[in-house]
Design a protein around this motif. Sequence first.
Motif, PDB file in Angstrom:
ATOM      1  N   THR A  10     -17.963  16.055  37.297  1.00  0.00           N
ATOM      2  CA  THR A  10     -19.233  16.577  36.791  1.00  0.00           C
ATOM      3  C   THR A  10     -20.044  17.174  37.939  1.00  0.00           C
ATOM      4  O   THR A  10     -20.571  18.285  37.819  1.00  0.00           O
ATOM      5  CB  THR A  10     -20.028  15.461  36.070  1.00  0.00           C
ATOM      6  OG1 THR A  10     -19.228  14.974  34.983  1.00  0.00           O
ATOM      7  CG2 THR A  10     -21.349  15.982  35.547  1.00  0.00           C
ATOM      8  N   ALA A  11     -20.118  16.462  39.076  1.00  0.00           N
ATOM      9  CA  ALA A  11     -20.866  16.971  40.238  1.00  0.00           C
ATOM     10  C   ALA A  11     -20.291  18.308  40.697  1.00  0.00           C
ATOM     11  O   ALA A  11     -21.035  19.258  40.970  1.00  0.00           O
ATOM     12  CB  ALA A  11     -20.827  15.948  41.376  1.00  0.00           C
ATOM     13  N   GLU A  12     -18.953  18.390  40.767  1.00  0.00           N
ATOM     14  CA  GLU A  12     -18.297  19.618  41.231  1.00  0.00           C
ATOM     15  C   GLU A  12     -18.583  20.786  40.286  1.00  0.00           C
ATOM     16  O   GLU A  12     -19.018  21.862  40.711  1.00  0.00           O
ATOM     17  CB  GLU A  12     -16.788  19.386  41.327  1.00  0.00           C
ATOM     18  CG  GLU A  12     -16.006  20.617  41.725  1.00  0.00           C
ATOM     19  CD  GLU A  12     -14.509  20.392  41.748  1.00  0.00           C
ATOM     20  OE1 GLU A  12     -13.803  21.295  42.229  1.00  0.00           O
ATOM     21  OE2 GLU A  12     -14.031  19.330  41.292  1.00  0.00           O
ATOM     22  N   ALA A  13     -18.352  20.584  38.998  1.00  0.00           N
ATOM     23  CA  ALA A  13     -18.528  21.671  38.031  1.00  0.00           C
ATOM     24  C   ALA A  13     -20.004  22.084  37.928  1.00  0.00           C
ATOM     25  O   ALA A  13     -20.307  23.272  37.811  1.00  0.00           O
ATOM     26  CB  ALA A  13     -17.976  21.252  36.666  1.00  0.00           C
ATOM     27  N   CYS A  14     -20.920  21.111  38.006  1.00  0.00           N
ATOM     28  CA  CYS A  14     -22.354  21.442  37.946  1.00  0.00           C
ATOM     29  C   CYS A  14     -22.787  22.217  39.189  1.00  0.00           C
ATOM     30  O   CYS A  14     -23.620  23.123  39.099  1.00  0.00           O
ATOM     31  CB  CYS A  14     -23.194  20.179  37.775  1.00  0.00           C
ATOM     32  SG  CYS A  14     -23.093  19.485  36.107  1.00  0.00           S
ATOM     33  N   ASN A  15     -22.227  21.877  40.348  1.00  0.00           N
ATOM     34  CA  ASN A  15     -22.551  22.626  41.566  1.00  0.00           C
ATOM     35  C   ASN A  15     -22.073  24.078  41.432  1.00  0.00           C
ATOM     36  O   ASN A  15     -22.789  25.010  41.807  1.00  0.00           O
ATOM     37  CB  ASN A  15     -21.922  21.956  42.795  1.00  0.00           C
ATOM     38  CG  ASN A  15     -22.149  22.758  44.058  1.00  0.00           C
ATOM     39  OD1 ASN A  15     -21.260  23.484  44.507  1.00  0.00           O
ATOM     40  ND2 ASN A  15     -23.339  22.662  44.625  1.00  0.00           N
ATOM     41  N   LEU A  16     -20.894  24.282  40.860  1.00  0.00           N
ATOM     42  CA  LEU A  16     -20.403  25.650  40.658  1.00  0.00           C
ATOM     43  C   LEU A  16     -21.276  26.374  39.617  1.00  0.00           C
ATOM     44  O   LEU A  16     -21.589  27.550  39.778  1.00  0.00           O
ATOM     45  CB  LEU A  16     -18.933  25.630  40.238  1.00  0.00           C
ATOM     46  CG  LEU A  16     -17.972  25.145  41.330  1.00  0.00           C
ATOM     47  CD1 LEU A  16     -16.566  24.964  40.772  1.00  0.00           C
ATOM     48  CD2 LEU A  16     -17.960  26.085  42.522  1.00  0.00           C
ATOM     49  N   ARG A  17     -21.690  25.654  38.584  1.00  0.00           N
ATOM     50  CA  ARG A  17     -22.587  26.243  37.574  1.00  0.00           C
ATOM     51  C   ARG A  17     -23.909  26.663  38.229  1.00  0.00           C
ATOM     52  O   ARG A  17     -24.401  27.764  38.008  1.00  0.00           O
ATOM     53  CB  ARG A  17     -22.861  25.210  36.470  1.00  0.00           C
ATOM     54  CG  ARG A  17     -23.883  25.669  35.438  1.00  0.00           C
ATOM     55  CD  ARG A  17     -24.538  24.522  34.702  1.00  0.00           C
ATOM     56  NE  ARG A  17     -25.312  23.686  35.623  1.00  0.00           N
ATOM     57  CZ  ARG A  17     -25.628  22.415  35.388  1.00  0.00           C
ATOM     58  NH1 ARG A  17     -25.241  21.818  34.274  1.00  0.00           N
ATOM     59  NH2 ARG A  17     -26.333  21.734  36.272  1.00  0.00           N
ATOM     60  N   ASP A  18     -24.470  25.778  39.049  1.00  0.00           N
ATOM     61  CA  ASP A  18     -25.774  26.049  39.663  1.00  0.00           C
ATOM     62  C   ASP A  18     -25.715  27.216  40.655  1.00  0.00           C
ATOM     63  O   ASP A  18     -26.744  27.824  40.946  1.00  0.00           O
ATOM     64  CB  ASP A  18     -26.309  24.798  40.362  1.00  0.00           C
ATOM     65  CG  ASP A  18     -26.599  23.667  39.373  1.00  0.00           C
ATOM     66  OD1 ASP A  18     -26.642  23.924  38.144  1.00  0.00           O
ATOM     67  OD2 ASP A  18     -26.761  22.516  39.826  1.00  0.00           O
ATOM     68  N   ASN A  19     -24.530  27.504  41.166  1.00  0.00           N
ATOM     69  CA  ASN A  19     -24.359  28.610  42.121  1.00  0.00           C
ATOM     70  C   ASN A  19     -23.564  29.770  41.520  1.00  0.00           C
ATOM     71  O   ASN A  19     -23.073  30.636  42.248  1.00  0.00           O
ATOM     72  CB  ASN A  19     -23.666  28.086  43.384  1.00  0.00           C
ATOM     73  CG  ASN A  19     -24.561  27.123  44.140  1.00  0.00           C
ATOM     74  OD1 ASN A  19     -25.454  27.535  44.853  1.00  0.00           O
ATOM     75  ND2 ASN A  19     -24.337  25.833  43.947  1.00  0.00           N
ATOM     76  N   TYR A  20     -23.454  29.770  40.204  1.00  0.00           N
ATOM     77  CA  TYR A  20     -22.629  30.763  39.504  1.00  0.00           C
ATOM     78  C   TYR A  20     -23.065  32.194  39.798  1.00  0.00           C
ATOM     79  O   TYR A  20     -22.234  33.065  40.020  1.00  0.00           O
ATOM     80  CB  TYR A  20     -22.661  30.464  38.000  1.00  0.00           C
ATOM     81  CG  TYR A  20     -21.692  31.281  37.187  1.00  0.00           C
ATOM     82  CD1 TYR A  20     -20.322  31.213  37.424  1.00  0.00           C
ATOM     83  CD2 TYR A  20     -22.134  32.107  36.159  1.00  0.00           C
ATOM     84  CE1 TYR A  20     -19.421  31.949  36.660  1.00  0.00           C
ATOM     85  CE2 TYR A  20     -21.251  32.839  35.395  1.00  0.00           C
ATOM     86  CZ  TYR A  20     -19.893  32.768  35.653  1.00  0.00           C
ATOM     87  OH  TYR A  20     -19.007  33.501  34.898  1.00  0.00           O
ATOM     88  N   LYS A  21     -24.368  32.432  39.821  1.00  0.00           N
ATOM     89  CA  LYS A  21     -24.876  33.797  40.068  1.00  0.00           C
ATOM     90  C   LYS A  21     -24.455  34.289  41.449  1.00  0.00           C
ATOM     91  O   LYS A  21     -24.049  35.428  41.611  1.00  0.00           O
ATOM     92  CB  LYS A  21     -26.390  33.831  39.921  1.00  0.00           C
ATOM     93  CG  LYS A  21     -26.840  33.617  38.476  1.00  0.00           C
ATOM     94  CD  LYS A  21     -27.982  34.511  38.099  1.00  0.00           C
ATOM     95  CE  LYS A  21     -28.483  34.370  36.688  1.00  0.00           C
ATOM     96  NZ  LYS A  21     -27.560  33.938  35.675  1.00  0.00           N
ATOM     97  N   GLU A  22     -24.533  33.412  42.459  1.00  0.00           N
ATOM     98  CA  GLU A  22     -24.117  33.785  43.819  1.00  0.00           C
ATOM     99  C   GLU A  22     -22.611  34.055  43.866  1.00  0.00           C
ATOM    100  O   GLU A  22     -22.168  35.004  44.507  1.00  0.00           O
ATOM    101  CB  GLU A  22     -24.461  32.679  44.830  1.00  0.00           C
ATOM    102  CG  GLU A  22     -25.948  32.505  45.093  1.00  0.00           C
ATOM    103  CD  GLU A  22     -26.624  31.521  44.134  1.00  0.00           C
ATOM    104  OE1 GLU A  22     -26.259  31.497  42.925  1.00  0.00           O
ATOM    105  OE2 GLU A  22     -27.521  30.795  44.571  1.00  0.00           O
ATOM    106  N   LEU A  23     -21.850  33.236  43.166  1.00  0.00           N
ATOM    107  CA  LEU A  23     -20.391  33.442  43.125  1.00  0.00           C
ATOM    108  C   LEU A  23     -20.071  34.766  42.433  1.00  0.00           C
ATOM    109  O   LEU A  23     -19.238  35.537  42.896  1.00  0.00           O
ATOM    110  CB  LEU A  23     -19.709  32.266  42.417  1.00  0.00           C
ATOM    111  CG  LEU A  23     -19.783  30.929  43.169  1.00  0.00           C
ATOM    112  CD1 LEU A  23     -19.434  29.764  42.244  1.00  0.00           C
ATOM    113  CD2 LEU A  23     -18.865  30.926  44.383  1.00  0.00           C
ATOM    114  N   GLN A  24     -20.764  35.043  41.327  1.00  0.00           N
ATOM    115  CA  GLN A  24     -20.561  36.307  40.611  1.00  0.00           C
ATOM    116  C   GLN A  24     -20.959  37.491  41.491  1.00  0.00           C
ATOM    117  O   GLN A  24     -20.296  38.526  41.479  1.00  0.00           O
ATOM    118  CB  GLN A  24     -21.395  36.331  39.331  1.00  0.00           C
ATOM    119  CG  GLN A  24     -20.775  35.592  38.183  1.00  0.00           C
ATOM    120  CD  GLN A  24     -21.555  35.843  36.906  1.00  0.00           C
ATOM    121  OE1 GLN A  24     -22.770  35.668  36.865  1.00  0.00           O
ATOM    122  NE2 GLN A  24     -20.858  36.254  35.863  1.00  0.00           N
TER     123      GLN A  24
END
Length: 149
Positions: free
Chosen positions: A47-61
């Motif tokens: 959950t921590a891993e996936a939420c961290n990726l979600r929270d930084n999704y715009k930067e990754l995109q």
Amino acid sequence: MKTLKEGDKVPQFTSKDQDGKEIKLSDYKGKKLIVFFYPRANTPGCTAEACNLRDNYKELQAEGYHLLGVSEDSQKKQASFRDKYEFPFPLLADEDHSVINAFGVWGPKKFMGREYDGIHRTTFIVSGEGTVERVIDKVNTKDHAAQIL
């Protein structure tokens, strides 16, 4: 089982996401792809891993990345995980291990003195040509996006 490493070609795969939609590696041809494998939906580390990726999704995109989460959980479990935490990326329900085996992330693990087989938490950065550019096998679940960026 051999884990894919930098420079390896990712074998073609097809799997279903949390909604039963078929997802193939070829869907991402010409796009940078992050494939992150996690042991089990709705567990603290995953959950921590996936939420961290979600929270930084715009930067990754913004860096041109597309994301795919993969575990052996059922579609129903993946759908509830996605809905509960509002993940903007697909979660593959790889119950037959086709994607897990393609990347070579299944194997012996130890937890609290117990040995068993399971998914090794690993992230692969895949080029638009389908080649592994980077492997992150020491995932920092709370700050994973920073490891990628």
